[in-house]
Design a protein around this motif. Sequence first.
Motif, PDB file in Angstrom:
ATOM      1  N   THR A  98      -0.815  -3.069   9.749  1.00 30.42           N
ATOM      2  CA  THR A  98      -0.064  -2.679   8.541  1.00 30.42           C
ATOM      3  C   THR A  98      -0.211  -1.187   8.314  1.00 30.42           C
ATOM      4  OG1 THR A  98      -0.528  -4.850   7.584  1.00 30.42           O
ATOM      5  CG2 THR A  98       0.179  -3.141   6.057  1.00 30.42           C
ATOM      6  N   ASP A  99       0.918  -0.498   8.157  1.00 29.23           N
ATOM      7  CA  ASP A  99       0.800   0.902   7.772  1.00 29.23           C
ATOM      8  C   ASP A  99       1.461   1.146   6.427  1.00 29.23           C
ATOM      9  OD1 ASP A  99       2.212   1.468  10.972  1.00 29.23           O
ATOM     10  OD2 ASP A  99       3.259   0.621   9.248  1.00 29.23           O
ATOM     11  N   LEU A 136       8.290  -5.968   9.191  1.00 31.12           N
ATOM     12  CA  LEU A 136       8.830  -6.162   7.849  1.00 31.12           C
ATOM     13  C   LEU A 136       8.520  -4.866   7.098  1.00 31.12           C
ATOM     14  CD1 LEU A 136      10.000  -7.848   5.500  1.00 31.12           C
ATOM     15  CD2 LEU A 136       7.678  -8.675   5.055  1.00 31.12           C
ATOM     16  N   VAL A 137       9.563  -4.178   6.614  1.00 31.56           N
ATOM     17  CA  VAL A 137       9.326  -2.916   5.909  1.00 31.56           C
ATOM     18  C   VAL A 137       9.454  -3.202   4.401  1.00 31.56           C
ATOM     19  CG1 VAL A 137       9.867  -0.464   5.792  1.00 31.56           C
ATOM     20  CG2 VAL A 137      10.353  -1.733   7.898  1.00 31.56           C
ATOM     21  N   PHE A 173       4.515  -0.601   4.641  1.00 32.13           N
ATOM     22  CA  PHE A 173       4.811  -0.394   3.221  1.00 32.13           C
ATOM     23  C   PHE A 173       5.310   1.043   3.032  1.00 32.13           C
ATOM     24  CE2 PHE A 173       1.752  -3.883   2.761  1.00 32.13           C
ATOM     25  CZ  PHE A 173       2.259  -4.603   1.689  1.00 32.13           C
ATOM     26  N   VAL A 174       6.275   1.199   2.127  1.00 34.40           N
ATOM     27  CA  VAL A 174       6.797   2.536   1.819  1.00 34.40           C
ATOM     28  C   VAL A 174       6.930   2.653   0.299  1.00 34.40           C
ATOM     29  CG1 VAL A 174       8.673   4.179   2.262  1.00 34.40           C
ATOM     30  CG2 VAL A 174       8.176   2.399   3.954  1.00 34.40           C
ATOM     31  N   ALA A 175       6.410   3.731  -0.274  1.00 38.31           N
ATOM     32  CA  ALA A 175       6.469   3.882  -1.735  1.00 38.31           C
ATOM     33  C   ALA A 175       6.000   5.277  -2.132  1.00 38.31           C
ATOM     34  CB  ALA A 175       5.572   2.831  -2.404  1.00 38.31           C
ATOM     35  N   CYS A 176       6.078   5.563  -3.435  1.00 39.30           N
ATOM     36  CA  CYS A 176       5.595   6.840  -3.982  1.00 39.30           C
ATOM     37  C   CYS A 176       4.596   6.573  -5.122  1.00 39.30           C
ATOM     38  CB  CYS A 176       6.726   7.620  -4.653  1.00 39.30           C
ATOM     39  SG  CYS A 176       8.164   7.905  -3.654  1.00 39.30           S
ATOM     40  N   GLY A 216      -2.090  -3.530  -0.387  1.00 34.95           N
ATOM     41  CA  GLY A 216      -1.373  -4.432   0.520  1.00 34.95           C
ATOM     42  C   GLY A 216      -1.855  -4.299   1.957  1.00 34.95           C
ATOM     43  N   LYS A 217      -2.157  -3.090   2.365  1.00 35.86           N
ATOM     44  CA  LYS A 217      -2.632  -2.877   3.745  1.00 35.86           C
ATOM     45  C   LYS A 217      -3.928  -3.663   4.003  1.00 35.86           C
ATOM     46  CE  LYS A 217      -4.615   0.757   6.669  1.00 35.86           C
ATOM     47  NZ  LYS A 217      -4.005   0.471   7.967  1.00 35.86           N
ATOM     48  N   TYR A 218      -4.899  -3.496   3.089  1.00 31.39           N
ATOM     49  CA  TYR A 218      -6.176  -4.194   3.305  1.00 31.39           C
ATOM     50  C   TYR A 218      -5.982  -5.709   3.279  1.00 31.39           C
ATOM     51  CZ  TYR A 218      -8.225   0.394   2.741  1.00 31.39           C
ATOM     52  OH  TYR A 218      -8.538   1.709   2.910  1.00 31.39           O
TER      53      TYR A 218
END
Length: 347
Positions: free
Chosen positions: A70-71, A90-91, A45-48, A58-60
């Motif tokens: 999941t990172d 999947l990014v 996952f990528v976000a601010c 989402g990771k948990y």
Amino acid sequence: QKGGYPHFMLKEIHEQPEAVRNTLFEVSDIKKIVSQFPEFKRVTFVACGTSYHASLVGKYLFEGLLGLPTDVILASEFEFSEKAIDPHALVIFISQSGETADTLKALRIANKKAKTLAIVNVLGSTATREADYVIFTRAGPEIGVAATKTYISQLTCIYLLAACMCQDEELLEELQKIPDCMKAVLSLEDEIKEMAGKYKDAQDFFFIGRGFSYPTALEGALKLKEITYIHGEGYAAGELKHGPLALIDDDVPVVAVVPPGKSHDRTLSNVQEVKARGARVIGLGSEDDPVLSSEASDMVEFPHQIPELLSPLLYVVPLQLLAYHISVQRGIDPDKPKNLAKCVTVE
Ligand code: M6R
């Protein structure tokens, strides 16, 4: 325009049950997208900001339900991990606006190496044009600078995505109950407003939680900082004794997110630790939790049947209301916090 509410933020907080209901209609589109997925070996996952906190939930979820490593990477830090992008990952990019500069920069880097999915609230935004797959959060337009209903819709999409990827029909059914539970939580607003009056002059707050409640703690602290200008620190409860416990005294309220479940007993012992140092504790927990109620100076009670896994969707709501009412009681306009913009288009 504000539908009778004094601020957009309050209106948007109260629109959250509807936002969840609308987002749940995305399920058929999500099933179609999932059917096109190749086999993924991991999720990134990528976000601010607030969208980053949704990603942490989402990771948990992805690790717990799908067993997929999941990172979660802050978009502004993503370029430093470029070489480690797994082509079989999947990014997932989460962004309310779909225009955040750091997120778009990271999306362009990831597009060269792996499949990308954007979870976005604004139709036609740049992220929706550039990602391989797109899911809409359907929260409706959000005017207040503080993200509230878009956060809840992002979480709803993440739960839907995880449920569709592991074909968990039971979870899909559980999600249908969230709008009504959320209405019950919103009905606690008067209590929370009164609580805001007791704590509005504090200079520092801690927000603690473990597992699914850790992102809720981070999000509660972010809401407090951005619209009340009070320092709020979100912390994984287990990390308190590795440093920040030194800051706790009777001037520092501690908001403890303690739903029933795996994390409960250990977070409760952290509550006892901060109480022993004089902190006033605001407890968020089950209506059926006499130990937490007796430790807490103030308590927000949730229906017992909410499973820990779904608690992020509900436990954040009182924290939004707490920040909102402290902001108003301190004479601040929560819709327009100083130094902040709704959409951050510079790196
Ligand atoms: O539009 P985005 O979701 O990409 O925005 C990311 C952050 O700027 C945003 O979530 C910000 O942290 C919130 N406005 C905080 O309430």
